[in-house]
Motif scaffolding. Sequence first.
Motif, PDB file in Angstrom:
ATOM      1  N   ARG A   7      -4.572  -0.978   1.954  1.00 15.43           N
ATOM      2  CA  ARG A   7      -4.070  -0.783   0.365  1.00 15.43           C
ATOM      3  C   ARG A   7      -3.188  -1.901   0.101  1.00 15.43           C
ATOM      4  N   LYS A 155      -4.734   4.726  -7.354  1.00 13.69           N
ATOM      5  CA  LYS A 155      -4.520   3.620  -6.618  1.00 13.69           C
ATOM      6  C   LYS A 155      -3.271   2.933  -6.496  1.00 13.69           C
ATOM      7  N   SER A 160       0.817   6.186  -2.098  1.00 12.80           N
ATOM      8  CA  SER A 160      -0.329   6.085  -2.118  1.00 12.80           C
ATOM      9  C   SER A 160      -0.940   5.349  -0.927  1.00 12.80           C
ATOM     10  N   GLY A 161      -2.376   5.436  -0.574  1.00 11.86           N
ATOM     11  CA  GLY A 161      -2.903   4.562   0.479  1.00 11.86           C
ATOM     12  C   GLY A 161      -2.050   4.613   1.751  1.00 11.86           C
TER      13      GLY A 161
END
Length: 243
Positions: A7, A155, A160-161
């Motif tokens: 990511r 995203k 996140s990720g």
Amino acid sequence: MDPLPPRLRRDVVSFVRRSTRMNESQQKAWERLGGRFVIDVERGEMSTAVADGARIDWDEAFGRTAPLIVEIGSGGGDSLVPMAAGRPEANIVAFEVFEPAVASTLGRIGREGIDNVRVVVADGAQALAKLFDDGSVSELWTFFADPWHKARHHKRRLVSGGFADVVAAKLAPGGVWRLATDWEDYALWMRDELDDHPLLTNVHDGWAPRLAERPVTKYEAKGLAAGRTIHDLTYRRVDAAQD
Ligand SMILES: C[S@@+](CC[C@H](N)C(=O)[O-])C[C@H]1O[C@@H](n2cnc3c(N)ncnc32)[C@H](O)[C@@H]1O
């Protein structure tokens, strides 16, 4: 661990860079205090990216060894500076990509007369992964990070990720990650992402009480004025015995 999970290797960032134009007082603060409090870092391809292999000796940057606190997205320093004043025993590193906001932070640092803050103009998500040894950060602060409402933008959310994996790796055992947001959907998203993380434990088994030392910033005030509820969360890096 691999310093950058997928990511963070992609060109997906949690911010939009706005104009870098500063007003007169911001320019003056930058000229007067930038050399002392803004730390340069070797850049990657984007101006906010941190080069692979970039290093900063934090003890040297602060002129002392002390517990390290990191803030990502410090804005104009509305939380950072008062909280740093209340934590003279810590070295506090703030990441902010918007230069006029960094200049406002410098003005506040000057008015407060504190010396335990250094600011880096760079993507703090990348910087956390690249510029800190594993287990070296005692606290991470992410307050009112941009909510990125649209599903196709999720995203871009900071939380996140693989970001939680980076945070877990960089926090010292027992170290804490403090988060706050005025957006219910993002608050629930954070809690879902982080409650399940094997190396992080929710200190409060739900929402955290409002962190008393965190001042009400303009972002919090805006959320409250619009009738939104502020959610705080606190996660602790589980200690080695539990790993
Ligand atoms: C909504 S503002 C909140 C500022 C501050 N935390 C407060 O509560 O007053 C979010 C800030 O985070 C910055 N930001 C977002 N993602 C960032 C990142 N990955 N690295 C550095 N700064 C970031 C933005 O430029 C913006 O100034």
